[in-house]
Scaffold this active site. Structure first.
Site, PDB file in Angstrom:
ATOM      1  CE  LYS A  51      -4.046   0.443   2.887  1.00 56.85           C
ATOM      2  NZ  LYS A  51      -5.042   0.412   1.990  1.00 56.85           N
ATOM      3  CG  ASN A  75      -9.963   3.433  -5.446  1.00 53.96           C
ATOM      4  OD1 ASN A  75      -9.372   4.132  -4.604  1.00 53.96           O
ATOM      5  ND2 ASN A  75      -9.375   3.019  -6.556  1.00 53.96           N
ATOM      6  CG  MET A  77      -9.075   3.224  -1.535  1.00 54.08           C
ATOM      7  SD  MET A  77     -10.711   2.546  -1.318  1.00 54.08           S
ATOM      8  CE  MET A  77     -10.637   1.946   0.332  1.00 54.08           C
ATOM      9  CB  CYS A 134      -2.774   8.785  -5.821  1.00 55.94           C
ATOM     10  SG  CYS A 134      -4.368   8.576  -5.035  1.00 55.94           S
ATOM     11  CG  ASN A 196      -2.563   5.154  -9.653  1.00 55.98           C
ATOM     12  OD1 ASN A 196      -3.648   4.694  -9.293  1.00 55.98           O
ATOM     13  ND2 ASN A 196      -1.612   5.469  -8.806  1.00 55.98           N
TER      14      ASN A 196
HETATM   15  C1  LIG Z   1      -8.955  -0.026  -3.895  1.00 57.25           C
HETATM   16  C2  LIG Z   1      -7.739   0.470  -4.638  1.00 57.25           C
HETATM   17  C3  LIG Z   1      -6.701   1.091  -3.933  1.00 57.25           C
HETATM   18  C4  LIG Z   1      -5.573   1.550  -4.597  1.00 57.25           C
HETATM   19  N1  LIG Z   1      -4.560   2.137  -3.877  1.00 57.25           N
HETATM   20  C5  LIG Z   1      -3.422   2.523  -4.504  1.00 57.25           C
HETATM   21  C6  LIG Z   1      -2.329   3.059  -3.767  1.00 57.25           C
HETATM   22  O1  LIG Z   1      -2.362   3.203  -2.545  1.00 57.25           O
HETATM   23  N2  LIG Z   1      -1.205   3.423  -4.457  1.00 57.25           N
HETATM   24  C7  LIG Z   1      -1.088   3.284  -5.811  1.00 57.25           C
HETATM   25  O2  LIG Z   1      -0.048   3.586  -6.378  1.00 57.25           O
HETATM   26  N3  LIG Z   1      -2.116   2.754  -6.533  1.00 57.25           N
HETATM   27  C8  LIG Z   1      -3.278   2.392  -5.917  1.00 57.25           C
HETATM   28  N4  LIG Z   1      -4.309   1.850  -6.659  1.00 57.25           N
HETATM   29  C9  LIG Z   1      -4.156   1.713  -8.117  1.00 57.25           C
HETATM   30  C10 LIG Z   1      -3.718   0.300  -8.504  1.00 57.25           C
HETATM   31  O3  LIG Z   1      -2.478  -0.033  -7.931  1.00 57.25           O
HETATM   32  C11 LIG Z   1      -3.649   0.150 -10.032  1.00 57.25           C
HETATM   33  O4  LIG Z   1      -2.669   1.021 -10.549  1.00 57.25           O
HETATM   34  C12 LIG Z   1      -4.966   0.459 -10.719  1.00 57.25           C
HETATM   35  O5  LIG Z   1      -6.055  -0.011  -9.963  1.00 57.25           O
HETATM   36  C13 LIG Z   1      -5.045  -0.138 -12.129  1.00 57.25           C
HETATM   37  O6  LIG Z   1      -4.853  -1.538 -12.127  1.00 57.25           O
HETATM   38  P1  LIG Z   1      -6.047  -2.619 -12.035  1.00 57.25           P
HETATM   39  O7  LIG Z   1      -7.031  -2.316 -13.118  1.00 57.25           O
HETATM   40  O8  LIG Z   1      -5.367  -3.951 -12.167  1.00 57.25           O
HETATM   41  O9  LIG Z   1      -6.644  -2.438 -10.689  1.00 57.25           O
HETATM   42  C14 LIG Z   1      -5.471   1.400  -6.008  1.00 57.25           C
HETATM   43  C15 LIG Z   1      -6.505   0.782  -6.698  1.00 57.25           C
HETATM   44  C16 LIG Z   1      -7.634   0.309  -6.049  1.00 57.25           C
HETATM   45  C17 LIG Z   1      -8.724  -0.353  -6.835  1.00 57.25           C
END
Ligand SMILES: Cc1cc2nc3c(=O)[nH]c(=O)nc-3n(C[C@H](O)[C@H](O)[C@H](O)COP(=O)(O)O)c2cc1C
Ligand SMILES: Cc1cc2nc3c(=O)[nH]c(=O)nc-3n(C[C@H](O)[C@H](O)[C@H](O)COP(=O)(O)OP(=O)(O)OC[C@H]3O[C@@H](n4cnc5c(N)ncnc54)[C@H](O)[C@@H]3O)c2cc1C
Ligand code: FES
Lengths: 308, 258
Positions: A51, A75, A77, A134, A196
């Site tokens: 995280k 999201n 968060m 982010c 991201n």
């Molecule tokens: C619930 C949630 C929390 C996330 N928290 C972070 C985070 O703390 N730091 C970060 O760099 N990316 C965060 N992301 C982004 C993911 O790491 C990723 O880059 C993004 O969701 C795209 O990939 P995916 O489609 O496989 O989820 C978060 C994504 C989700 C869904």
């Protein structure tokens, strides 16, 4: 006797980091504590990104922080995390378990990044991931990561201070992703992580208001894959450093598509929502099946083939 | 996919000075022990167990403890809430002899399971504990079903004088039954230690955000997600959850001991 599948090599290399397979847990998904991270690792992930951690404990935004949509999830968060000092015990445990781990950090100044990076390095992480992307955090993430000069300065300072590899996670919400990628390469970073989640919003028709308490959030999951693929392809045309592809990966073919676009490895986040915690094992099997059917023996032979 | 649905409140029941039940139309399948994420626009989104499961109607029963529950407490018929779910695993009524033990609002979580067990003609006992007689709720609802309803109050204003674990110690003599509990975690942990040779299921509460098992906020033990693999855990799993009865993580993920 050796069977076909065993001859297939899906190990991955991101600069000096070697992992048993190319699937990495993306930051922010089931990675708040060492035991959860261990469970994901046991379900096949080659490595884990923590995280995103900041200097102080942060509650994140008030709920609703999460909306399930038809083609993805939204999201906001708000970067909740226990702060770097409390997170030490988790990293120490993760390393005791022998798990290759990438520590994700976010700061608002160069000094904050340096403080965090030095602590992460001391706790024992194998590499760092700088969250400069982010989409919904005021003063952090994308607000830093959309200024190539600032990004260059922060990374250069870090490269002079820490020894472990530094990966930089960027956003697709930029007018010129190539300019940013080049600034990152010039700063001597060890790799680029793209992408991201993408700035987005959901309004409820009956209540007539955005659902997320922060109104704007990040869109992830199936819908964003073509955007991630485009970003990785464009970056890979313009820089030499390794790329880790992220965004909308739910099966082996998605992962291979990113690798063909130029990624050396991939990260998986929302995919866990669609296919469960063992998505990592499933994707590795699917990658091997595809390679077997298409006469590939080494996954690395597929990196960037879409450019040739 | 569990997309958010907007529901109109069709009935409100004041259970006592602090606890209310609000009813809304709902015609999909729900298992006793599952929960919804309840969106109170402009305020918060919070997890709430389903406390009534009827043919076309569901309800939540809650105590006014903070911003979100206070807003809910003051809602009127016709006001709207958002719901997503149902989430979680729910109870397994896999024994014909069941003792339900509830404390405080945990009793709301047990209610649909109790009615289910009653419908199946299982042999059931109910032990519920409150601070005092003004906090009583669902006693009439359960009293209508069975005679084996035992009540404790901390001040002795009604029923057994003492806490629910002491009352349980007096009542439970029978090894061959399943104990199902929901209430303050310290209470459930005590019961688990007292009745460590019994079949046992406890419903846990942790801070929840996504409720679908990806944000990692609610993880306990070896990476078990209370929102997905819980909230109900059986004895075998509880033995491996070292946080049980010891600590929780707050919204930031810091450990807070009970
Ligand atoms: C619930 C949630 C929390 C996330 N928290 C972070 C985070 O703390 N730091 C970060 O760099 N990316 C965060 N992301 C982004 C993911 O790491 C990723 O880059 C993004 O969701 C795209 O990939 P995916 O489609 O496989 O989820 C978060 C994504 C989700 C869904
Ligand atoms: C699976 C589950 C089922 C629940 N079922 C019921 C029920 O049937 N009846 C009932 O009265 N209560 C139930 N709760 C507890 C209920 O969610 C909290 O009382 C409520 O969130 C309080 O919100 P508030 O804004 O009114 O109070 P606050 O002042 O915000 O919080 C009071 C307490 O509630 C906790 N809380 C706040 N937000 C959350 C959240 N998002 N997730 C988990 N805990 C939170 C806080 O940690 C704090 O301890 C349940 C909790 C869980 C996890
Ligand atoms: S609330 Fe997100 S994993 Fe359980």
């Amino acid at each position: 006797m050796v069977f076909g599948g065993n001859l297939i090599d899906i190990s991955a290399k991101i600069g000096s980091i070697k992992i048993k397979n190319p699937t990495i847990l993306a930051s922010g998904i089931m990675d708040q504590d060492a035991e959860s991270i261990k469970r994901v690792f046991e379900n096949g992930a080659g490595s884990i990104v923590t995280k995103s951690i900041g200097l102080k404990p942060k509650k994140g935004y008030l709920n609703p922080t999460f909306v399930e949509l038809e083609h993805g999830i939204l999201n906001a968060m708000g970067l909740p995390n226990p702060g770097i000092n409390d997170f030490k015990q988790e990293i120490v445990k993760i390393k005791k378990y022998g798990i290759p781990v990438i520590g994700s950090i976010f700061g608002s100044t160069s000094k904050e990044f340096i403080d965090l990076a030095l602590k992460m390095q001391k706790f024992g992480v194998d590499a760092l991931e700088l969250n400069m992307s982010c989409p919904h955090a005021k003063g952090y993430g994308l607000e830093i990561g959309s200024d190539p000069d600032l990004v260059y300065n922060i990374i250069s300072n870090l490269k002079n201070t820490v020894k472990i590899p530094i990966f930089v996670k960027i956003s697709s919400n930029l007018t010129d992703i190539i300019k940013l990628a080049k600034a990152i390469e010039d700063s001597k970073a060890d790799g680029i992580v793209a992408i991201n989640s993408i700035k987005a919003m959901k309004i409820d028709l009956t209540i007539r208001k955005p659902i997320l308490s922060n109104k704007i959030g990040g869109y992830s999951g199936k819908a964003i894959k073509p955007i991630g693929i485009r970003c990785v392809y464009e970056i890979s045309e313009n820089v030499e450093i390794p790329i880790i592809g992220v965004g909308g990966i739910t099966n082996g073919k998605d992962a291979i598509e990113y690798i063909m676009a130029g990624a050396s490895a991939v990260q998986i986040g929302t995919g866990m929502y669609y296919r469960g915690i063992d998505i990592f094992n499933k994707i590795c099997i699917e990658i091997k099946d595809w390679m077997e059917n298409n006469n590939y023996k080494k996954l690395s032979d597929l990196i960037g083939v879409a450019h040739i | 996919m569990n997309s958010l649905k907007i529901k109109e409140i069709i009935k409100i029941k004041k259970e006592n000075q602090y606890v209310k039940t609000i009813f809304f139309k709902y015609d999909e399948n729900i298992k006793p022990g599952q929960f919804f994420m309840i969106w109170i626009p402009n305020v918060d989104e919070i997890p709430m167990s389903v406390s009534y499961i009827k043919r076309n109607i569901a309800a939540i029963t809650f105590r006014d403890v903070g911003d979100a529950t206070n807003k809910l407490f003051n809602f009127k018929i016709g006001d709207k809430i958002g719901i997503r779910g149902p989430y979680g695993n729910g109870f397994k009524l896999n024994r014909e002899k069941i003792i339900f033990i509830g404390g405080g609002t945990g009793i709301a979580t047990l209610a649909p399971a109790i009615e289910n067990a009653y419908k199946k003609k299982f042999n059931i006992k109910i032990i519920i504990g409150f601070k005092n007689k003004n906090e009583l709720f669902f006693d009439k609802r359960f009293g209508k079903l069975i005679n084996n309803l035992y009540i404790s109050t901390n001040d002795g204003s009604i029923g057994y004088h003492g806490n629910v674990t002491d009352l349980a110690k007096e009542i439970i003599k029978d090894e061959d039954c399943l104990i199902i509990t929901c209430g303050p975690e310290i209470m459930m942990k005590k019961l688990f230690e007292l009745f460590n040779t019994y079949q046992f299921q406890a419903s846990l509460e942790r801070y929840m955000k996504c409720a679908v098992g990806i944000c990692g906020q609610c993880c306990v033990g070896h990476g078990l997600r209370v929102c997905l693999e819980g909230p109900v855990f059986d004895a075998t799993m509880l033995k491996n959850i070292k946080d049980f009865g010891k600590y929780k993580r707050n919204e930031s993920g810091n450990i807070k001991y009970f």
